[in-house]
Design a protein around this motif. Structure first.
Motif, PDB file in Angstrom:
ATOM      1  N   CYS A 180       0.858  -1.185   0.000  1.00  0.00           N
ATOM      2  CA  CYS A 180       0.000   0.000   0.000  1.00  0.00           C
ATOM      3  C   CYS A 180       0.893   1.233   0.000  1.00  0.00           C
ATOM      4  CB  CYS A 180      -0.930  -0.010   1.208  1.00  0.00           C
ATOM      5  SG  CYS A 180      -1.984   1.451   1.315  1.00  0.00           S
ATOM      6  N   VAL A 181       0.742   2.081  -1.002  1.00  0.00           N
ATOM      7  CA  VAL A 181       1.574   3.271  -1.131  1.00  0.00           C
ATOM      8  C   VAL A 181       0.927   4.468  -0.452  1.00  0.00           C
ATOM      9  CG1 VAL A 181       2.672   4.848  -2.771  1.00  0.00           C
ATOM     10  CG2 VAL A 181       2.550   2.397  -3.287  1.00  0.00           C
ATOM     11  N   ASN A 182      -0.371   4.630  -0.673  1.00  0.00           N
ATOM     12  CA  ASN A 182      -1.107   5.773  -0.145  1.00  0.00           C
ATOM     13  C   ASN A 182      -2.301   5.248   0.647  1.00  0.00           C
ATOM     14  OD1 ASN A 182      -2.454   8.147   0.365  1.00  0.00           O
ATOM     15  ND2 ASN A 182      -2.481   8.857  -1.756  1.00  0.00           N
ATOM     16  N   LEU A 183      -2.333   5.516   1.943  1.00  0.00           N
ATOM     17  CA  LEU A 183      -3.393   5.008   2.816  1.00  0.00           C
ATOM     18  C   LEU A 183      -4.142   6.174   3.443  1.00  0.00           C
ATOM     19  CD1 LEU A 183      -4.820   2.665   4.308  1.00  0.00           C
ATOM     20  CD2 LEU A 183      -3.011   2.802   6.043  1.00  0.00           C
ATOM     21  N   LYS A 184      -5.471   6.161   3.280  1.00  0.00           N
ATOM     22  CA  LYS A 184      -6.322   7.178   3.884  1.00  0.00           C
ATOM     23  C   LYS A 184      -7.339   6.489   4.790  1.00  0.00           C
ATOM     24  CE  LYS A 184      -9.335  11.115   2.839  1.00  0.00           C
ATOM     25  NZ  LYS A 184      -9.925  11.958   1.770  1.00  0.00           N
ATOM     26  N   ILE A 185      -7.425   6.939   6.030  1.00  0.00           N
ATOM     27  CA  ILE A 185      -8.320   6.344   7.022  1.00  0.00           C
ATOM     28  C   ILE A 185      -9.161   7.445   7.657  1.00  0.00           C
ATOM     29  CG2 ILE A 185      -8.423   5.156   9.240  1.00  0.00           C
ATOM     30  CD1 ILE A 185      -5.905   3.634   8.428  1.00  0.00           C
ATOM     31  N   VAL A 186     -10.468   7.253   7.662  1.00  0.00           N
ATOM     32  CA  VAL A 186     -11.397   8.243   8.202  1.00  0.00           C
ATOM     33  C   VAL A 186     -12.335   7.573   9.202  1.00  0.00           C
ATOM     34  CG1 VAL A 186     -13.233   9.893   7.674  1.00  0.00           C
ATOM     35  CG2 VAL A 186     -11.320   9.616   6.085  1.00  0.00           C
ATOM     36  N   SER A 187     -12.327   8.059  10.418  1.00  0.00           N
ATOM     37  CA  SER A 187     -13.306   7.690  11.453  1.00  0.00           C
ATOM     38  C   SER A 187     -13.303   6.204  11.820  1.00  0.00           C
ATOM     39  CB  SER A 187     -14.731   8.091  11.005  1.00  0.00           C
ATOM     40  OG  SER A 187     -14.810   9.467  10.774  1.00  0.00           O
ATOM     41  N   LEU A 188     -12.148   5.573  11.799  1.00  0.00           N
ATOM     42  CA  LEU A 188     -12.073   4.169  12.195  1.00  0.00           C
ATOM     43  C   LEU A 188     -11.516   4.053  13.612  1.00  0.00           C
ATOM     44  CD1 LEU A 188     -10.793   2.131   9.116  1.00  0.00           C
ATOM     45  CD2 LEU A 188     -13.130   2.652   9.802  1.00  0.00           C
ATOM     46  N   SER A 189     -11.893   2.991  14.290  1.00  0.00           N
ATOM     47  CA  SER A 189     -11.340   2.709  15.610  1.00  0.00           C
ATOM     48  C   SER A 189      -9.944   2.135  15.470  1.00  0.00           C
ATOM     49  CB  SER A 189     -12.237   1.716  16.343  1.00  0.00           C
ATOM     50  OG  SER A 189     -12.224   0.458  15.684  1.00  0.00           O
ATOM     51  N   LEU A 190      -9.163   2.193  16.529  1.00  0.00           N
ATOM     52  CA  LEU A 190      -7.809   1.650  16.504  1.00  0.00           C
ATOM     53  C   LEU A 190      -7.786   0.152  16.206  1.00  0.00           C
ATOM     54  CD1 LEU A 190      -4.789   2.020  16.818  1.00  0.00           C
ATOM     55  CD2 LEU A 190      -5.069   1.765  19.296  1.00  0.00           C
ATOM     56  N   PRO A 191      -8.684  -0.684  16.771  1.00  0.00           N
ATOM     57  CA  PRO A 191      -8.676  -2.109  16.414  1.00  0.00           C
ATOM     58  C   PRO A 191      -8.870  -2.356  14.919  1.00  0.00           C
ATOM     59  CG  PRO A 191      -9.935  -1.785  18.418  1.00  0.00           C
ATOM     60  CD  PRO A 191      -9.617  -0.416  17.892  1.00  0.00           C
ATOM     61  N   ASN A 192      -9.744  -1.581  14.278  1.00  0.00           N
ATOM     62  CA  ASN A 192      -9.942  -1.735  12.835  1.00  0.00           C
ATOM     63  C   ASN A 192      -8.704  -1.313  12.054  1.00  0.00           C
ATOM     64  OD1 ASN A 192     -12.510  -2.886  12.496  1.00  0.00           O
ATOM     65  ND2 ASN A 192     -13.522  -0.909  12.805  1.00  0.00           N
ATOM     66  N   VAL A 193      -8.047  -0.237  12.502  1.00  0.00           N
ATOM     67  CA  VAL A 193      -6.823   0.200  11.832  1.00  0.00           C
ATOM     68  C   VAL A 193      -5.728  -0.851  11.990  1.00  0.00           C
ATOM     69  CG1 VAL A 193      -4.994   1.940  11.830  1.00  0.00           C
ATOM     70  CG2 VAL A 193      -7.385   2.635  12.092  1.00  0.00           C
ATOM     71  N   ARG A 194      -5.613  -1.434  13.174  1.00  0.00           N
ATOM     72  CA  ARG A 194      -4.636  -2.503  13.384  1.00  0.00           C
ATOM     73  C   ARG A 194      -4.902  -3.669  12.437  1.00  0.00           C
ATOM     74  NH1 ARG A 194      -4.792  -2.548  19.993  1.00  0.00           N
ATOM     75  NH2 ARG A 194      -2.976  -1.207  20.378  1.00  0.00           N
ATOM     76  N   ARG A 195      -6.177  -4.026  12.281  1.00  0.00           N
ATOM     77  CA  ARG A 195      -6.533  -5.147  11.403  1.00  0.00           C
ATOM     78  C   ARG A 195      -6.123  -4.867   9.959  1.00  0.00           C
ATOM     79  NH1 ARG A 195     -11.907  -6.911   9.494  1.00  0.00           N
ATOM     80  NH2 ARG A 195     -12.778  -5.073  10.535  1.00  0.00           N
ATOM     81  N   ILE A 196      -6.256  -3.628   9.545  1.00  0.00           N
ATOM     82  CA  ILE A 196      -5.866  -3.247   8.188  1.00  0.00           C
ATOM     83  C   ILE A 196      -4.348  -3.309   8.027  1.00  0.00           C
ATOM     84  CG2 ILE A 196      -5.757  -1.275   6.605  1.00  0.00           C
ATOM     85  CD1 ILE A 196      -8.540  -0.468   7.717  1.00  0.00           C
ATOM     86  N   LEU A 197      -3.614  -2.789   9.006  1.00  0.00           N
ATOM     87  CA  LEU A 197      -2.160  -2.686   8.888  1.00  0.00           C
ATOM     88  C   LEU A 197      -1.450  -4.027   8.954  1.00  0.00           C
ATOM     89  CD1 LEU A 197      -1.467   0.509  11.033  1.00  0.00           C
ATOM     90  CD2 LEU A 197      -1.510   0.314   8.550  1.00  0.00           C
TER      91      LEU A 197
END
Length: 291
Positions: A180-197
């Motif tokens: 992933c070169v460019n990542l944009k995250i809006v209004s997500l919880s930290l657990p969801n962001v961890r799952r993505i990363l």
């Protein structure tokens, strides 16, 4: 009076192949390499999913920039590309000898589609790759994964289309390297962001845009992920909830959390652009940030 141009023999041949999917698929093995890009574009734009799937699996170039052809997202054609990659990965071909090495899902123009010179460069790169593959390193061969390059945008609630590529890549981590070169995250919880990363290696990330309402405690928990983004050159952090980052909140333990988060910036040696919108720091925190 308009004058209609007569289709060339090549155009008539492509039209005939698209009308007969079984014939088109069976002809791929003998199809001249120079015809692959234009036939793929016709099949892609015409939503011929079976032909697209077969052409991805038989792609004769190191690079396939499908994102440049996606004017609008279409689930069926997108799934056809993934199905073609599955066929390619199940073939009994050494990763070092596999023609396709990188597939781009970024919705940006790519020079591959601009003409014959690009095809010549691709064929040259392919020849070099084949020569280098004659004596492969066993360690390198085992670790050679198909690279999938994309930009990702996630917002709450998470969309099924946005998550489909993550789920697909997570199930194939041994053979697919998701970059992933460019990542944009809006209004997500930290657990969801961890799952993505956890699906892609953070060192491939170059641009990160966060629009969140996290507390300093949550940002401090996110900080270790930031420090792993060794090639990050642009970071944008925006407050989307009022009063969460006001000065009077930066005191005591909250101040320690803020320092913990800011300290991670010292590890980002490639960082060139930093944008902090709606976030307030006391004077001593600003000195730490700017230092």
């Amino acid at each position: 009076m308009s004058i209609q141009t007569t289709p060339t023999l090549e155009e008539l041949a492509r039209q005939a192949l698209l009308r007969n999917e079984a014939l088109a698929i069976s002809a791929l093995e003998d199809l001249p390499t120079m015809l692959f890009p234009v036939l793929f574009k016709d099949a892609f734009n015409g939503r011929h999913t079976r032909i697209v799937k077969a052409m991805v699996a038989a792609w004769p170039f190191p690079c396939l920039p499908v994102g440049a052809l996606m004017k609008t997202f279409n689930r069926e054609i997108f799934q056809a590309v993934l199905d073609g990659l599955d066929v390619l990965l199940t073939q009994q071909v050494s990763p070092m000898r596999r023609k396709l090495q990188e597939i781009y899902f970024q919705w940006v123009h790519h020079e591959f589609w601009t003409g014959a010179r690009t095809l010549d460069r691709q064929r040259s790169a392919e020849t070099v790759s084949e020569k280098q593959a004659l004596k492969p390193s066993p360690t390198r061969e085992l670790g050679q994964r198909l690279k999938l390059i994309t930009d990702l945008y996630f917002r709450f609630p998470l969309d099924e289309d946005e998550m489909s590529i993550l789920q697909w890549a997570r199930q194939r981590k041994d053979s697919i390297l998701l970059c992933c070169v460019n990542l944009k995250i809006v209004s997500l919880s930290l657990p969801n962001v961890r799952r993505i990363l956890t699906v892609f290696e953070p060192e491939h990330l170059e641009m990160l845009e966060l629009s969140i309402d996290w507390s300093w405690c949550t940002l401090a928990q996110f900080a270790p992920y930031v420090s792993q983004m060794s090639n990050l050159h642009t970071l944008s952090l925006e407050r989307i909830q009022k009063n969460r980052f006001r000065v009077d909140y930066i005191s005591g333990i909250e101040g320690d959390f803020a320092k913990e988060f800011i300290a991670e910036f010292t590890r980002l040696h490639s960082l060139q652009h930093l944008s902090l919108n709606g976030i307030f720091f006391p004077h001593d925190h600003m000195k730490l940030l700017l230092g």
